[in-house]
Enzyme design. Sequence first.
Site, PDB file in Angstrom:
ATOM      1  N   GLY A   9      62.365  -8.168 -21.746  1.00 43.85           N
ATOM      2  CA  GLY A   9      61.038  -7.862 -22.265  1.00 43.85           C
ATOM      3  C   GLY A   9      60.963  -7.971 -23.772  1.00 43.85           C
ATOM      4  CB  THR A  11      57.607 -11.658 -25.200  1.00 40.86           C
ATOM      5  OG1 THR A  11      57.123 -10.699 -24.258  1.00 40.86           O
ATOM      6  CG2 THR A  11      58.473 -12.687 -24.486  1.00 40.86           C
ATOM      7  N   GLY A  13      56.560  -5.556 -28.479  1.00 40.35           N
ATOM      8  CA  GLY A  13      56.831  -4.131 -28.410  1.00 40.35           C
ATOM      9  C   GLY A  13      58.275  -3.728 -28.599  1.00 40.35           C
ATOM     10  CG  ASP A  56      58.762 -13.329 -13.413  1.00 37.35           C
ATOM     11  OD1 ASP A  56      58.817 -12.088 -13.353  1.00 37.35           O
ATOM     12  OD2 ASP A  56      57.804 -13.982 -12.967  1.00 37.35           O
ATOM     13  CE1 TYR A 149      55.782   3.099 -16.770  1.00 38.83           C
ATOM     14  CE2 TYR A 149      55.016   5.287 -17.398  1.00 38.83           C
ATOM     15  CZ  TYR A 149      55.720   4.128 -17.681  1.00 38.83           C
ATOM     16  OH  TYR A 149      56.397   4.012 -18.880  1.00 38.83           O
ATOM     17  N   GLY A 180      58.196   9.330 -25.196  1.00 38.16           N
ATOM     18  CA  GLY A 180      56.855   9.796 -24.868  1.00 38.16           C
ATOM     19  C   GLY A 180      55.815   8.841 -25.419  1.00 38.16           C
TER      20      GLY A 180
END
Length: 252
Positions: A9, A11, A13, A56, A149, A180
């Site tokens: 992940g 890409t 953040g 992916d 989630y 958090g």
Amino acid sequence: MPKIALVTGATSGFGKAIATRLVRDGYHVIATGRRQERLDTLAAQLGKALLPFRLDMMDKAAIQSLPDALPEEWRAIDILVNNAGLALGIAKAQEAEISDWEHMIATNVTGMVELTRTLLPGMVARDRGHIVSLGSTAGIYPYTGGNVYGATKAFVEQFMRNLRCDLLGQNVRVTNIAPGLCGGSEFSQVRLRDNAKAAAVYEGTHPLMPDDIAETVSWIVGLPPHVNINQIEMMPTCQAAGGLAVAKGMKD
């Protein structure tokens, strides 16, 4: 030789910040994600110490074949950062879309498990390595609309704990990081599918940011090899657990 880290992940953040920080710390980093153009841009910024690799997390075959698909000099992965994940929707369970639940489970649980199982034997054979997974305080504290989630992140936490037990006697470390409220990523835009609503989540707050998570990962993996950080739970000072709730006036 520099240690090799694989960050999923990457890409945007957290993943992008973690990959960037680890390169600057002197690691060679395999940055994975679905958006090749973003990976290529990151590689152009960080140079040859970063290898962009499209992956992916819902593609089991691609995950299982990953080690053989890497250039030979990149295959002895020392650090796996299981960062890829997402939340979809905030509807109550009885109103939620089952397709959203399935997507979260496939990415946050199944993809993470598949990749960990793919890379773990190599770490054990080399008797070195570190698996760092991004859980969430949602896996610890329930809240309305958190349902699946939160359950996927609770799975991450317990999976990391059990890995630590299985790896007792091996020099392979395992850590769960449970952040958090975090801003500066696409998390809320993806979850709410509305940029204005996503922005409102952070109004009047000073949330954690991707660089805070990257700093934490950098510290954890940089500790002496005999030190294992089992879990870190982190929140901004503007956040705390909500406590128990009571509904009054209910009919018998």
